[in-house]
Design a protein around this motif. Structure first.
Motif, PDB file in Angstrom:
ATOM      1  N   LEU A 119      -0.651   1.235  10.649  1.00 17.66           N
ATOM      2  CA  LEU A 119      -1.184  -0.022  10.137  1.00 17.66           C
ATOM      3  C   LEU A 119      -0.689  -0.299   8.716  1.00 17.66           C
ATOM      4  O   LEU A 119      -0.332  -1.431   8.390  1.00 17.66           O
ATOM      5  CB  LEU A 119      -2.716  -0.008  10.179  1.00 17.66           C
ATOM      6  CG  LEU A 119      -3.406  -1.314   9.851  1.00 17.66           C
ATOM      7  CD1 LEU A 119      -2.932  -2.439  10.760  1.00 17.66           C
ATOM      8  CD2 LEU A 119      -4.909  -1.137   9.968  1.00 17.66           C
ATOM      9  N   VAL A 120      -0.636   0.723   7.882  1.00 16.44           N
ATOM     10  CA  VAL A 120      -0.130   0.552   6.518  1.00 16.44           C
ATOM     11  C   VAL A 120       1.342   0.164   6.551  1.00 16.44           C
ATOM     12  O   VAL A 120       1.776  -0.753   5.830  1.00 16.44           O
ATOM     13  CB  VAL A 120      -0.344   1.830   5.671  1.00 16.44           C
ATOM     14  CG1 VAL A 120       0.381   1.730   4.335  1.00 16.44           C
ATOM     15  CG2 VAL A 120      -1.825   2.083   5.455  1.00 16.44           C
ATOM     16  N   ARG A 132      -6.493  -9.886  13.951  1.00 16.74           N
ATOM     17  CA  ARG A 132      -7.310  -8.680  14.155  1.00 16.74           C
ATOM     18  C   ARG A 132      -7.620  -7.989  12.828  1.00 16.74           C
ATOM     19  O   ARG A 132      -8.687  -7.408  12.670  1.00 16.74           O
ATOM     20  CB  ARG A 132      -6.607  -7.702  15.105  1.00 16.74           C
ATOM     21  CG  ARG A 132      -6.553  -8.156  16.536  1.00 16.74           C
ATOM     22  CD  ARG A 132      -6.143  -7.045  17.488  1.00 16.74           C
ATOM     23  NE  ARG A 132      -4.868  -6.430  17.198  1.00 16.74           N
ATOM     24  CZ  ARG A 132      -3.691  -6.837  17.668  1.00 16.74           C
ATOM     25  NH1 ARG A 132      -3.633  -7.891  18.475  1.00 16.74           N
ATOM     26  NH2 ARG A 132      -2.574  -6.203  17.356  1.00 16.74           N
ATOM     27  N   GLN A 133      -6.694  -8.072  11.870  1.00 18.09           N
ATOM     28  CA  GLN A 133      -6.885  -7.422  10.573  1.00 18.09           C
ATOM     29  C   GLN A 133      -7.468  -8.365   9.520  1.00 18.09           C
ATOM     30  O   GLN A 133      -7.610  -7.998   8.359  1.00 18.09           O
ATOM     31  CB  GLN A 133      -5.543  -6.851  10.072  1.00 18.09           C
ATOM     32  CG  GLN A 133      -4.961  -5.798  10.969  1.00 18.09           C
ATOM     33  CD  GLN A 133      -5.911  -4.642  11.198  1.00 18.09           C
ATOM     34  OE1 GLN A 133      -6.573  -4.168  10.284  1.00 18.09           O
ATOM     35  NE2 GLN A 133      -5.994  -4.189  12.441  1.00 18.09           N
ATOM     36  N   ASN A 134      -7.787  -9.594   9.939  1.00 16.12           N
ATOM     37  CA  ASN A 134      -8.402 -10.586   9.053  1.00 16.12           C
ATOM     38  C   ASN A 134      -7.498 -10.911   7.847  1.00 16.12           C
ATOM     39  O   ASN A 134      -7.948 -10.923   6.700  1.00 16.12           O
ATOM     40  CB  ASN A 134      -9.781 -10.107   8.589  1.00 16.12           C
ATOM     41  CG  ASN A 134     -10.637 -11.241   8.089  1.00 16.12           C
ATOM     42  OD1 ASN A 134     -10.484 -12.381   8.503  1.00 16.12           O
ATOM     43  ND2 ASN A 134     -11.551 -10.932   7.184  1.00 16.12           N
ATOM     44  N   PHE A 154       1.536  -3.449   7.594  1.00 14.50           N
ATOM     45  CA  PHE A 154       1.115  -4.311   6.489  1.00 14.50           C
ATOM     46  C   PHE A 154       2.243  -4.447   5.464  1.00 14.50           C
ATOM     47  O   PHE A 154       2.588  -5.560   5.049  1.00 14.50           O
ATOM     48  CB  PHE A 154      -0.146  -3.750   5.828  1.00 14.50           C
ATOM     49  CG  PHE A 154      -0.585  -4.526   4.622  1.00 14.50           C
ATOM     50  CD1 PHE A 154      -1.293  -5.711   4.763  1.00 14.50           C
ATOM     51  CD2 PHE A 154      -0.289  -4.077   3.338  1.00 14.50           C
ATOM     52  CE1 PHE A 154      -1.693  -6.441   3.645  1.00 14.50           C
ATOM     53  CE2 PHE A 154      -0.681  -4.800   2.221  1.00 14.50           C
ATOM     54  CZ  PHE A 154      -1.382  -5.983   2.372  1.00 14.50           C
ATOM     55  N   ASN A 155       2.815  -3.335   5.044  1.00 17.84           N
ATOM     56  CA  ASN A 155       3.881  -3.362   4.038  1.00 17.84           C
ATOM     57  C   ASN A 155       5.099  -4.135   4.529  1.00 17.84           C
ATOM     58  O   ASN A 155       5.716  -4.883   3.768  1.00 17.84           O
ATOM     59  CB  ASN A 155       4.274  -1.944   3.631  1.00 17.84           C
ATOM     60  CG  ASN A 155       3.217  -1.268   2.783  1.00 17.84           C
ATOM     61  OD1 ASN A 155       2.344  -1.916   2.204  1.00 17.84           O
ATOM     62  ND2 ASN A 155       3.272   0.048   2.716  1.00 17.84           N
ATOM     63  N   GLU A 156       5.442  -3.974   5.788  1.00 16.20           N
ATOM     64  CA  GLU A 156       6.570  -4.724   6.346  1.00 16.20           C
ATOM     65  C   GLU A 156       6.247  -6.211   6.431  1.00 16.20           C
ATOM     66  O   GLU A 156       7.068  -7.067   6.105  1.00 16.20           O
ATOM     67  CB  GLU A 156       6.919  -4.198   7.738  1.00 16.20           C
ATOM     68  CG  GLU A 156       7.543  -2.827   7.740  1.00 16.20           C
ATOM     69  CD  GLU A 156       7.652  -2.237   9.144  1.00 16.20           C
ATOM     70  OE1 GLU A 156       7.398  -2.964  10.139  1.00 16.20           O
ATOM     71  OE2 GLU A 156       7.997  -1.049   9.240  1.00 16.20           O
ATOM     72  N   THR A 157       5.042  -6.527   6.861  1.00 18.04           N
ATOM     73  CA  THR A 157       4.661  -7.923   7.094  1.00 18.04           C
ATOM     74  C   THR A 157       4.545  -8.707   5.803  1.00 18.04           C
ATOM     75  O   THR A 157       4.977  -9.864   5.744  1.00 18.04           O
ATOM     76  CB  THR A 157       3.354  -7.997   7.908  1.00 18.04           C
ATOM     77  OG1 THR A 157       3.543  -7.278   9.128  1.00 18.04           O
ATOM     78  CG2 THR A 157       2.978  -9.430   8.237  1.00 18.04           C
ATOM     79  N   GLU A 202       0.856  -1.184   0.000  1.00 18.41           N
ATOM     80  CA  GLU A 202       0.000   0.000   0.000  1.00 18.41           C
ATOM     81  C   GLU A 202       0.892   1.234   0.000  1.00 18.41           C
ATOM     82  O   GLU A 202       1.981   1.213   0.557  1.00 18.41           O
ATOM     83  CB  GLU A 202      -0.881   0.006   1.263  1.00 18.41           C
ATOM     84  CG  GLU A 202      -1.859  -1.150   1.345  1.00 18.41           C
ATOM     85  CD  GLU A 202      -2.970  -1.061   0.317  1.00 18.41           C
ATOM     86  OE1 GLU A 202      -3.402   0.066  -0.010  1.00 18.41           O
ATOM     87  OE2 GLU A 202      -3.395  -2.114  -0.179  1.00 18.41           O
ATOM     88  N   PRO A 203       0.422   2.324  -0.625  1.00 15.08           N
ATOM     89  CA  PRO A 203       1.224   3.559  -0.550  1.00 15.08           C
ATOM     90  C   PRO A 203       1.380   3.981   0.912  1.00 15.08           C
ATOM     91  O   PRO A 203       0.420   3.938   1.680  1.00 15.08           O
ATOM     92  CB  PRO A 203       0.378   4.581  -1.316  1.00 15.08           C
ATOM     93  CG  PRO A 203      -0.667   3.801  -2.028  1.00 15.08           C
ATOM     94  CD  PRO A 203      -0.812   2.477  -1.348  1.00 15.08           C
ATOM     95  N   ASP A 204       2.597   4.316   1.268  1.00 15.18           N
ATOM     96  CA  ASP A 204       2.850   4.704   2.657  1.00 15.18           C
ATOM     97  C   ASP A 204       2.298   6.104   2.913  1.00 15.18           C
ATOM     98  O   ASP A 204       2.772   7.087   2.381  1.00 15.18           O
ATOM     99  CB  ASP A 204       4.348   4.664   2.947  1.00 15.18           C
ATOM    100  CG  ASP A 204       4.653   4.860   4.423  1.00 15.18           C
ATOM    101  OD1 ASP A 204       5.831   4.940   4.756  1.00 15.18           O
ATOM    102  OD2 ASP A 204       3.716   4.932   5.244  1.00 15.18           O
ATOM    103  N   ILE A 205       1.275   6.149   3.754  1.00 15.03           N
ATOM    104  CA  ILE A 205       0.668   7.442   4.081  1.00 15.03           C
ATOM    105  C   ILE A 205       0.944   7.794   5.541  1.00 15.03           C
ATOM    106  O   ILE A 205       0.153   8.441   6.198  1.00 15.03           O
ATOM    107  CB  ILE A 205      -0.847   7.428   3.793  1.00 15.03           C
ATOM    108  CG1 ILE A 205      -1.526   6.274   4.538  1.00 15.03           C
ATOM    109  CG2 ILE A 205      -1.111   7.353   2.303  1.00 15.03           C
ATOM    110  CD1 ILE A 205      -3.044   6.277   4.461  1.00 15.03           C
ATOM    111  N   ASN A 206       2.102   7.326   6.032  1.00 12.57           N
ATOM    112  CA  ASN A 206       2.487   7.563   7.431  1.00 12.57           C
ATOM    113  C   ASN A 206       1.454   7.015   8.405  1.00 12.57           C
ATOM    114  O   ASN A 206       1.224   7.583   9.464  1.00 12.57           O
ATOM    115  CB  ASN A 206       2.750   9.054   7.688  1.00 12.57           C
ATOM    116  CG  ASN A 206       3.995   9.514   6.976  1.00 12.57           C
ATOM    117  OD1 ASN A 206       4.949   8.757   6.858  1.00 12.57           O
ATOM    118  ND2 ASN A 206       3.983  10.734   6.494  1.00 12.57           N
ATOM    119  N   ASP A 207       0.855   5.934   8.039  1.00 16.88           N
ATOM    120  CA  ASP A 207      -0.121   5.262   8.892  1.00 16.88           C
ATOM    121  C   ASP A 207       0.547   4.010   9.469  1.00 16.88           C
ATOM    122  O   ASP A 207       1.143   3.221   8.735  1.00 16.88           O
ATOM    123  CB  ASP A 207      -1.347   4.879   8.053  1.00 16.88           C
ATOM    124  CG  ASP A 207      -2.396   4.164   8.868  1.00 16.88           C
ATOM    125  OD1 ASP A 207      -2.333   2.920   8.913  1.00 16.88           O
ATOM    126  OD2 ASP A 207      -3.253   4.839   9.452  1.00 16.88           O
TER     127      ASP A 207
END
Length: 128
Positions: A22-23, A47-49, A26-29, A15-20
């Motif tokens: 969770l994002v 938790r994130q399904n 996700f990108n690391e995982t 996902e584009p990194d929007i300084n979130d």
């Protein structure tokens, strides 16, 4: 499957990194191999399904080593694993029974943070 990263197993894109937070997680995982996932990654994935098949396999491996495993609280990983699809869990019935037995045999020796934590964990074991 252990040498393949999650991105390739599940065909996800970053996902584009929007300084979130969770994002970023996700990108690391998705760039990790299943064996590189931490207890926290496994719990958060539920938790994130996400990544249920990998979470079940890796979660069982971690719980066999430590049935009290958790990042945020004792028993967190077991609690999250039990939220997965019941049919999936039935495929790991024998392993879950071994984990339950180990937990029942060792819970009196575990260092609990506070008395209620032990009671909550024992209630969780009843769900197995």
């Amino acid at each position: 499957m252990e040498d393949i990263i999650l991105k390739d197993i599940y065909h996800y894109e970053e996902e584009p990194d929007i300084n979130d937070t969770l994002v970023r997680w996700f990108n690391e995982t998705i760039n990790k191999k299943p064996l590189e996932m931490t207890i926290g990654d496994l719990a958060r994935s539920v938790r994130q399904n996400l990544f249920h098949e990998v979470v079940l396999e890796r979660g069982i491996e971690e719980l066999e080593k430590d049935p009290f495993a958790g990042e945020l609280f004792t028993g967190e990983l077991l609690e999250k694993i039990l939220l997965l699809d019941k049919d999936m869990l039935l495929t790991k019935k024998a392993e879950l029974k071994k984990i339950l037995k180990k937990a029942e045999e060792t819970h009196n020796f575990h260092c609990w943070g506070f008395p209620e934590e032990k009671d909550e964990y024992l209630d969780l074991l009843k769900k197995l």
